[in-house]
Design an enzyme around this catalytic site. Sequence first.
Site, mmCIF file in Angstrom:
data_model
loop_
_atom_site.group_PDB
_atom_site.id
_atom_site.type_symbol
_atom_site.label_atom_id
_atom_site.label_comp_id
_atom_site.label_asym_id
_atom_site.label_seq_id
_atom_site.Cartn_x
_atom_site.Cartn_y
_atom_site.Cartn_z
ATOM 1 N N CYS A 1 10.091 1.550 2.468
ATOM 2 C CA CYS A 1 11.141 0.597 2.834
ATOM 3 C C CYS A 1 12.515 1.240 2.733
ATOM 4 O O CYS A 1 13.471 0.766 3.328
ATOM 5 C CB CYS A 1 11.052 -0.646 1.952
ATOM 6 S SG CYS A 1 11.091 -0.284 0.190
ATOM 7 N N GLY B 1 6.854 -6.357 0.083
ATOM 8 C CA GLY B 1 6.131 -6.326 1.350
ATOM 9 C C GLY B 1 7.060 -6.665 2.497
ATOM 10 O O GLY B 1 8.291 -6.588 2.371
ATOM 11 N N SER B 2 6.496 -7.063 3.597
ATOM 12 C CA SER B 2 7.284 -7.326 4.798
ATOM 13 C C SER B 2 8.092 -8.609 4.669
ATOM 14 O O SER B 2 7.729 -9.527 3.923
ATOM 15 C CB SER B 2 6.367 -7.429 6.022
ATOM 16 O OG SER B 2 5.609 -8.629 5.970
ATOM 17 N N SER C 1 16.395 5.870 -5.519
ATOM 18 C CA SER C 1 15.626 5.061 -6.471
ATOM 19 C C SER C 1 15.618 5.711 -7.845
ATOM 20 O O SER C 1 15.411 6.923 -7.978
ATOM 21 C CB SER C 1 14.186 4.896 -5.983
ATOM 22 O OG SER C 1 14.150 4.274 -4.727
ATOM 23 N N GLU D 1 11.210 -8.055 -2.690
ATOM 24 C CA GLU D 1 11.688 -6.777 -2.162
ATOM 25 C C GLU D 1 11.015 -6.626 -0.821
ATOM 26 O O GLU D 1 9.830 -6.318 -0.738
ATOM 27 C CB GLU D 1 11.333 -5.639 -3.122
ATOM 28 C CG GLU D 1 12.127 -4.371 -2.858
ATOM 29 C CD GLU D 1 11.356 -3.357 -2.027
ATOM 30 O OE1 GLU D 1 11.661 -3.261 -0.819
ATOM 31 O OE2 GLU D 1 10.475 -2.686 -2.561
ATOM 32 N N TRP E 1 0.799 -1.221 0.000
ATOM 33 C CA TRP E 1 0.000 0.000 0.000
ATOM 34 C C TRP E 1 0.832 1.271 0.000
ATOM 35 O O TRP E 1 0.320 2.351 -0.295
ATOM 36 C CB TRP E 1 -0.941 0.029 1.204
ATOM 37 C CG TRP E 1 -0.294 -0.227 2.537
ATOM 38 C CD1 TRP E 1 -0.314 -1.396 3.247
ATOM 39 C CD2 TRP E 1 0.454 0.697 3.342
ATOM 40 N NE1 TRP E 1 0.382 -1.265 4.426
ATOM 41 C CE2 TRP E 1 0.861 0.020 4.511
ATOM 42 C CE3 TRP E 1 0.833 2.035 3.194
ATOM 43 C CZ2 TRP E 1 1.626 0.626 5.512
ATOM 44 C CZ3 TRP E 1 1.595 2.647 4.188
ATOM 45 C CH2 TRP E 1 1.977 1.945 5.325
ATOM 46 N N ASN E 2 2.124 1.197 0.351
ATOM 47 C CA ASN E 2 2.858 2.448 0.572
ATOM 48 C C ASN E 2 3.227 3.177 -0.716
ATOM 49 O O ASN E 2 3.299 4.402 -0.754
ATOM 50 C CB ASN E 2 4.089 2.215 1.449
ATOM 51 C CG ASN E 2 5.076 1.239 0.839
ATOM 52 O OD1 ASN E 2 4.704 0.352 0.066
ATOM 53 N ND2 ASN E 2 6.341 1.390 1.185
#
Length: 475
Positions: free
Chosen positions: A284, A228-229, A439, A250, A150-151
């Site tokens: 992240c 994700g986590s 990035s 990732e 979602w981020n």
Amino acid sequence: MTFISDLFINGRWTPGATGSRFPVINPADGSLLASFAAADEIDCDAAVEAAAAALPSWSTTPPRERGEILRRAFEILTEEKEELAETIVLENGKSYADALGEANYAIEFFRWFAEEAVRVRGDFRLSPSGDKHIVVTHQPIGVSLLVTPWNFPAAMATRKIAPALAAGCTVILKPARETPLTATRVVHALQRAGVPDGVVNLVTPVPTGPAIARMLHHPDVRKLSFTGSTEVGRILLHEAADNVVSSSMELGGNAPFVILPGANLDRAVEGALVAKMRNGGSACTAANRFYVHSSLAEDFAARMASELEGWSVGPGIDRENQLGALVSIHERDKVAELVDAAVAAGASVVTGASAFEEGAFYAPTVLSGVSHESPIARTEIFGPVTSVIEYDDVDDAVRMANDTIYGLIAYVYGETAQALAVAQRLDAGMVAVNRAVLSDPAAPFGGMKQSGLGREGSSEGILEFLEEKYIGIDL
């Protein structure tokens, strides 16, 4: 604003087999944005089968034609980037400036991989014994399941879709339930750009875990790309192992931000504000632990606090606000709990450390006197919290920076030669030296240790969706 709130399977927007829906909430005020279609097993199976049926034709489509579709998607979204940014703001909560930055970044992946589609290299050579020609080529890995967070709901989708399509793969996109509306805008742009039916599919299963496991056990799914986590990544790797599904991951980060003795503090503060507060800290790549030499620590914390006390906090749709909401009340409360625990353990509040009464807002915060062993320094905060940890010896700073299971990104500020020497010693897949944003679609994005597997972006990104094939030709 009108939203698409259906699944996309085999070229058709559909409410799904059951017609059930789930709410998409604006975290700034708790209002309902949309009721989104909830996929079930029938929908997920249909998406995989559509992708599998479309694969033979798409995989043999000339790379230039695949690239031109990506180019058209780039052009469509470039014209609509403000609407895309507004959608991100409304369902994610971030500031408009952050959302527009994400939109521009996300769109660029379509242009980058439109160009990479025609540049996949092979090899042709005579074997050492002279008995054959060795030909090495690449072919699409196949149906790919793309799971995004979602981020960064736009950028994480395009960073996976673009290389997959450029490589000749077909895809099933599974966006986060908090932010599916952004994903539909991306998919709708691809549809208008001319993506054939079945090449791109979008599902939002409820519940999520069993549906993803089911798709990973489908014999036609050959690739998993997940952002994700680390905790969820481990589970998905276990699921992928049963059918030996190629996996790109990732995962989480816990980025150190090291300020060396003699660093230009003006530049360090300027960089820290971006590296920490971009996306409200929900990244992240966000700087998480600030290791500051004792000669600079007090001044750094004071300057950060002074800057942040002047920031405007409020709904991201108001373009004057510099810091928006977190994605949910739940996420806000997680941040508050970490800060409260750090203060209870002896950290000092320089500024902030408070949740707003309404909406998922948390004040920009600076903590000093944080211990390296504190949970707030061991956890990916995903919020606007700067935790300052003092050190006296550079070797100690490097040791503490590396003392984590994560290794995604690190930041170093200092005199260039010394900063570069420290960068070489850090266990991170990416290191930013005297800059706050790293990035770039042209650079390989990925981490070491439990921060992931594989790389996204650059020429490496398309290789994640290709398999090498060796052909020996007798002489």
